[in-house]
Design a protein around this motif. Structure first.
Motif: not given
Length: 190
Positions: A63-67, A69-70
């Motif tokens: 996962r690379t998106s900020r969303w 990665r959570k």
């Protein structure tokens, strides 16, 4: 390469009335082969989720998106529904042909159908919107990106990363060729 009928093929081992018995054995062996090879492929597809990559090969993209990665769960394995939804089914099919004297013959062929039952259901903050054209969530990852109509969530037009988990695999094909193909001629004279 010249084409021969199933009866001509079986006549290389036996003659007379035994040709039909050999053809029936070949039909049954083909079904058994399709079932065993299909079950093996299905297990490999399901095991992709525990290994984190298609058939134990290259790992799925992180996962690379900020969303994204959570999330702490393994990639592609949030609830386990995707892996659990992989199903398989052996089928016999009719094959109609013609003998050299132009009489019709009927034989049974076989195939193993692997599919997923997991459905894409929009969930706030998790999955994108579903279109009527593609109903299975598997489409997100196994369809060529230029044809996939999914978005990362219902509020975005950004396309998701594709992570294949069902489909052609040279590793599976090689294993089947090495370990299962002999099943087709089981019970035939050597």
């Amino acid at each position: 390469m010249p084409k021969i009928t199933l009866d001509e093929f079986c006549a290389h081992w036996v003659s007379g009335k035994w040709t039909t018995a050999m053809a029936s054995r070949l039909e049954n062996n083909a079904f058994n082969f399709a079932t065993v090879a299909g079950e093996y492929a299905k297990r490999q597809f399901q095991a992709s989720f525990s290994s984190g990559g298609f058939c134990g090969g290259e790992k799925w993209a992180p996962r690379t998106s900020r969303w994204g990665r959570k999330f702490t769960h393994p990639v592609m394995n949030d609830t386990g529904a995707l892996a659990a939804g992989i199903k398989g089914e052996a089928k016999r099919v009719d094959i109609v042909g013609r003998r050299s004297n132009n009489t019709r013959i009927f034989r049974k062929g076989a195939y193993y159908w692997i599919y997923t039952t997991e459905q894409s259901v929009p969930q706030k903050g998790k999955r994108g919107r579903k279109t009527d054209r593609y109903k299975n969530y598997a489409t997100v990852h196994n369809t060529d990106p230029k044809f996939g109509l999914y978005t990362v969530n219902q509020y975005s037009s950004r396309r998701p990363v594709h992570r294949q988990f069902i489909g052609f695999s040279p590793k599976i094909e090689d294993h089947i060729a090495l370990h299962f193909v002999d099943m087709i001629f089981e019970g035939f004279p050597k």
